[in-house]
Design a protein around this motif. Structure first.
Motif, mmCIF file in Angstrom:
data_model
loop_
_atom_site.group_PDB
_atom_site.id
_atom_site.type_symbol
_atom_site.label_atom_id
_atom_site.label_comp_id
_atom_site.label_asym_id
_atom_site.label_seq_id
_atom_site.Cartn_x
_atom_site.Cartn_y
_atom_site.Cartn_z
ATOM 1 N N TYR A 151 0.834 -1.076 -0.039
ATOM 2 C CA TYR A 151 -0.076 0.011 -0.138
ATOM 3 C C TYR A 151 0.796 0.969 -0.104
ATOM 4 O O TYR A 151 0.688 2.241 -0.946
ATOM 5 C CB TYR A 151 -0.931 0.097 1.125
ATOM 6 C CG TYR A 151 -1.450 1.487 1.565
ATOM 7 C CD1 TYR A 151 -0.827 2.331 2.339
ATOM 8 C CD2 TYR A 151 -2.450 1.811 0.829
ATOM 9 C CE1 TYR A 151 -1.424 3.588 2.777
ATOM 10 C CE2 TYR A 151 -2.820 3.348 0.945
ATOM 11 C CZ TYR A 151 -2.560 4.081 1.855
ATOM 12 O OH TYR A 151 -2.666 5.282 2.134
ATOM 13 N N LEU A 202 -7.460 2.953 14.366
ATOM 14 C CA LEU A 202 -7.673 3.029 15.950
ATOM 15 C C LEU A 202 -9.024 3.954 16.286
ATOM 16 O O LEU A 202 -9.887 3.370 17.046
ATOM 17 C CB LEU A 202 -6.474 4.136 16.446
ATOM 18 C CG LEU A 202 -6.557 4.373 18.000
ATOM 19 C CD1 LEU A 202 -6.517 3.052 19.014
ATOM 20 C CD2 LEU A 202 -5.873 5.242 18.238
ATOM 21 N N ARG A 233 0.687 9.799 16.644
ATOM 22 C CA ARG A 233 0.334 10.073 15.161
ATOM 23 C C ARG A 233 -0.305 11.208 15.183
ATOM 24 O O ARG A 233 -0.379 11.946 16.357
ATOM 25 C CB ARG A 233 -0.965 9.063 14.758
ATOM 26 C CG ARG A 233 -0.376 7.352 14.845
ATOM 27 C CD ARG A 233 0.254 7.282 13.607
ATOM 28 N NE ARG A 233 0.895 5.750 13.450
ATOM 29 C CZ ARG A 233 1.805 5.252 13.932
ATOM 30 N NH1 ARG A 233 2.740 5.899 14.804
ATOM 31 N NH2 ARG A 233 2.045 3.992 13.622
ATOM 32 N N ASP A 300 4.239 -0.920 12.358
ATOM 33 C CA ASP A 300 3.808 0.170 13.009
ATOM 34 C C ASP A 300 5.111 1.189 12.999
ATOM 35 O O ASP A 300 5.949 0.543 13.594
ATOM 36 C CB ASP A 300 3.406 0.126 14.343
ATOM 37 C CG ASP A 300 1.548 0.041 14.305
ATOM 38 O OD1 ASP A 300 1.012 0.428 13.261
ATOM 39 O OD2 ASP A 300 1.216 -0.688 14.970
HETATM 40 C C1 WQD Z 1 -2.705 4.328 14.850
HETATM 41 C C2 WQD Z 1 -2.049 3.767 16.256
HETATM 42 C C3 WQD Z 1 -1.522 1.577 16.147
HETATM 43 C C4 WQD Z 1 -5.591 -0.055 15.975
HETATM 44 C C5 WQD Z 1 -2.852 3.829 8.581
HETATM 45 C C6 WQD Z 1 -2.316 3.643 7.433
HETATM 46 C C7 WQD Z 1 -2.306 5.011 6.809
HETATM 47 C C8 WQD Z 1 -3.383 6.047 6.766
HETATM 48 C C9 WQD Z 1 -4.076 5.863 8.288
HETATM 49 C C10 WQD Z 1 -4.743 5.628 4.780
HETATM 50 C C11 WQD Z 1 -1.123 3.045 15.745
HETATM 51 C C12 WQD Z 1 -2.508 1.873 17.241
HETATM 52 C C13 WQD Z 1 -4.569 0.949 16.091
HETATM 53 C C14 WQD Z 1 -5.981 -0.862 17.127
HETATM 54 C C15 WQD Z 1 -4.022 0.208 18.238
HETATM 55 N N1 WQD Z 1 -4.309 5.025 6.013
HETATM 56 N N2 WQD Z 1 -3.816 1.006 17.034
HETATM 57 N N3 WQD Z 1 -5.303 -0.597 18.317
HETATM 58 O O1 WQD Z 1 -1.551 2.860 11.068
HETATM 59 O O2 WQD Z 1 -1.144 5.246 11.903
HETATM 60 O O3 WQD Z 1 -2.085 4.517 9.624
HETATM 61 O O4 WQD Z 1 -4.075 4.455 8.718
HETATM 62 O O5 WQD Z 1 -4.209 6.334 4.129
HETATM 63 O O6 WQD Z 1 -1.637 5.147 5.591
HETATM 64 O O7 WQD Z 1 -1.082 3.061 7.673
HETATM 65 O O8 WQD Z 1 -3.315 4.096 11.546
HETATM 66 O O9 WQD Z 1 -5.456 3.860 13.202
HETATM 67 O O10 WQD Z 1 -4.210 1.983 12.161
HETATM 68 O O11 WQD Z 1 -3.049 3.059 14.074
HETATM 69 O O12 WQD Z 1 -3.413 0.345 19.254
HETATM 70 O O13 WQD Z 1 -7.046 -1.473 17.284
HETATM 71 O O14 WQD Z 1 -3.156 3.101 16.922
HETATM 72 O O15 WQD Z 1 -0.664 0.753 16.579
HETATM 73 O O16 WQD Z 1 0.023 3.070 16.835
HETATM 74 P P1 WQD Z 1 -1.710 4.270 11.083
HETATM 75 P P2 WQD Z 1 -4.023 3.202 12.690
#
Ligand code: WQD
Length: 340
Positions: A151, A202, A233, A300
């Motif tokens: 991706y 998240l 983030r 991550d």
């Molecule tokens: C954020 C934080 C997780 C879920 C992704 C894509 C990025 C963009 C946005 C498209 C991280 C933590 C998450 C959960 C958790 N997508 N987490 N428990 O990974 O920063 O970005 O989405 O454009 O390209 O990579 O976002 O919301 O998945 O995670 O602890 O059930 O929350 O480890 O630290 P991410 P996320």
């Protein structure tokens, strides 16, 4: 008023951008293949902006369909390209699907735009192109790191395709917006994020846990080198992000000289940890939240938040909403779709 094509316009960010474009008086044509969105979103867009965009159900992977579209709609003044697959984990399992869907579609669109005079193109990119950046906050000059997923690779390659094309195509002007973490929903709660199945991100997982759809949230690691041990983030309200697209579009439409290929980081400039996001939910919902600390998630990065100086000064755009405001809009949306 100018007619603008929004691909993926029934998706999460696309739909919010269509609303802001219509609020600004633009005429919008949406292309969506409904593979990851619902036709009901059209109703929400119309209800909010009291105007109905033109909708064409079309798969951009079909080159002939793309050519037919531009033969029909000869007066498109700008294209905002959201249509793409975007699940990091899924892309690892289905790389060819991601390269076909995210890159062939981009190429077919650009082939049509380069034969039109004065084409204006906005590309939905992502902060994932930076990988784990060496310095925080992240500027647009931060090195592009080897992608951690197919991706992320499609976003990096996508930017390269556009940059190379702009260099040799005098008609093409392009901007890539590198999103940080879009969250929340329109304040009317008539459109918002509609994750299919178990949310990977998240905030939707938090609001679904708050709504009782999920038993508990797993926090993927609390042993990172951050103040509270959880990842950081830059969570940006989706309406702020949508408005950034309108500002970028106007920059292209009103340009005095050719704009080859510009990139802008679109975030709030504020980093928030997972635990801070959980506390934000508790504050705005006045509810507790079940969560447990789990193992780290593969891929991550520890920290990613934007240096927004370039977007603030050159684009003239700045995020307005706080984390709590964005989280409240996400919670109101969750309650609305669950009839809570
Ligand atoms: C954020 C934080 C997780 C879920 C992704 C894509 C990025 C963009 C946005 C498209 C991280 C933590 C998450 C959960 C958790 N997508 N987490 N428990 O990974 O920063 O970005 O989405 O454009 O390209 O990579 O976002 O919301 O998945 O995670 O602890 O059930 O929350 O480890 O630290 P991410 P996320």
């Amino acid at each position: 008023m100018d007619k603008i094509l929004v691909t993926g316009g029934l998706g999460f960010i696309g739909s919010h951008t269509v609303v802001e474009l219509q609020n600004e008086g633009f005429e919008v044509v949406i292309i969506d293949n409904l593979s990851n969105s619902s036709i009901d979103v059209l109703e929400g867009i119309t209800a909010i902006s009291v105007k109905s965009p033109i909708f064409e159900k079309l798969d951009l992977k079909n080159k002939q369909s793309v050519q037919n579209f531009f033969s029909t709609y000869k007066d498109i003044k700008g294209v905002i390209h959201f249509a793409a697959s975007k699940a990091v984990g899924e892309s690892v399992q289905e790389p060819l699907m991601y390269y076909e869907n995210n890159l062939n579609t981009l190429i077919y669109l650009l082939q049509e735009l380069t034969v039109k005079s004065n084409s204006n193109f906005i590309f939905s990119s992502s902060c994932t192109v930076y990988g784990q950046a060496d310095e925080m906050p992240i500027t647009e000059n931060a090195p592009i790191k080897p992608a951690e997923s197919p991706y992320g690779n499609t976003k990096q390659i996508g930017e390269e395709i556009i940059k190379d094309t702009c260099k040799v195509q005098p008609n093409l002007n392009a901007i890539a917006l590198r999103y940080f973490n879009p969250i929340g929903a329109h304040p009317t709660a008539k459109i918002g994020e509609l994750p299919i199945g178990v949310p990977q991100n998240l905030v939707p997982f938090i609001t679904q846990t708050g709504a009782g759809l999920r038993d508990e949230l797993s926090v993927f690691g609390d042993d990172y080198p951050t103040p509270d041990g959880t990842c950081i983030r830059d969570y940006i309200h989706v309406v702020d992000l949508a408005k950034a697209h309108v500002v970028a579009l106007k920059r292209l439409l009103n340009k005095k000289n050719k704009i080859n290929f510009e990139t802008f980081n679109i975030g709030t400039g504020v980093g928030s940890s997972v635990l801070e996001v959980i506390n934000s939910f508790k504050r705005v919902s006045n509810k507790s939240l079940n969560y447990q600390i789990a193992d780290r998630r593969e891929g991550d990065v520890v920290s990613a938040y934007a240096d927004t100086t370039k977007a603030n000064t050159e684009l003239g755009w700045k995020a307005q909403s706080t984390l709590d405001e964005a989280m409240l809009s996400a919670w109101k949306w969750e309650q609305q779709i669950r009839d809570l």
